[in-house]
Enzyme design. Structure first.
Site, PDB file in Angstrom:
ATOM      1  CG  ASP A   1      27.587 -85.942  41.649  1.00 40.62           C
ATOM      2  OD1 ASP A   1      27.165 -85.660  42.786  1.00 40.62           O
ATOM      3  OD2 ASP A   1      27.324 -87.020  41.078  1.00 40.62           O
TER       4      ASP A   1
ATOM      5  CD  GLU B   1      24.554 -83.268  44.399  1.00 42.29           C
ATOM      6  OE1 GLU B   1      23.856 -84.100  44.998  1.00 42.29           O
ATOM      7  OE2 GLU B   1      24.721 -83.269  43.165  1.00 42.29           O
TER       8      GLU B   1
ATOM      9  CG  ASP C   1      28.788 -90.611  38.842  1.00 40.78           C
ATOM     10  OD1 ASP C   1      28.263 -90.384  39.941  1.00 40.78           O
ATOM     11  OD2 ASP C   1      28.975 -91.762  38.394  1.00 40.78           O
TER      12      ASP C   1
END
Length: 176
Positions: free
Chosen positions: A9, A69, A141
């Site tokens: 991420d 992502e 996260d």
């Protein structure tokens, strides 16, 4: 056959990572954490921290594939640009280690993990804990990165997942 997936991420200050093993239809937690950069540091220094951090994760956990992502465009163009640069650093770190990389939007991640694309972060975290049988909730996260890894595990077993690993997409039954 066992697969080890590294989910990332990306963030301009905090980049989450999550590593899972996939054996058949089982998903097992391996590790998760965050790579932090200093907000006042020059961009080149922050990129180096990200690349070095991801390389350390790869060298430690030896994933066989990775998922990242995709960046979303927000109202602040400068923030979007910084996020894009962080994402580019992450992608570079992965390809320099010869890992196949798939990309997923936040909507795809939420749909895969929760079942709906507008799920709040807390619901995503809850499902990550449930799906991986974790005893506690990972930092936000890291949980997001684990969700990216789970999404890849859910999508990569079939033909569409193999296309995603090559950077290709299928929409409406057509290759785009």
């Amino acid at each position: 056959m066992s697969r080890r997936i590294l989910g990332i991420d990306p963030g301009s200050l905090i980049t989450g990572f999550g590593v899972i093993d996939v054996v058949g239809n089982q998903r097992h937690y391996v590790a998760s954490g965050a790579i932090r950069t200093k907000s006042g540091s020059p961009l080149a220094e922050r990129v180096k921290v990200l690349v070095d951090g991801i390389h350390q994760v790869i060298d430690t956990y030896r994933p066989t594939e990775a998922a990242l992502e995709r960046v979303f465009v927000n109202v602040n163009p400068a923030a979007t640009l910084m996020l894009g640069q962080a994402r580019g650093a992450c992608m570079t770190a992965l390809v320099l280690k010869d890992l196949p990389v798939a990309e997923y939007t936040a909507l795809q991640v939420k749909q895969s993990v929760v079942g709906q694309g507008k799920a709040p972060k807390e619901q995503v975290q809850y499902m990550v804990v449930r799906m991986l049988n974790l005893s506690g909730t990972p930092q936000a996260d890291a949980a997001d990165a684990l969700a990216v890894a789970l999404t890849h595990a859910n999508h990569s077993g079939g033909a569409i997942g193999k296309l995603a690993l090559r950077g290709l997409k299928v929409r409406g039954g057509r290759l785009v």
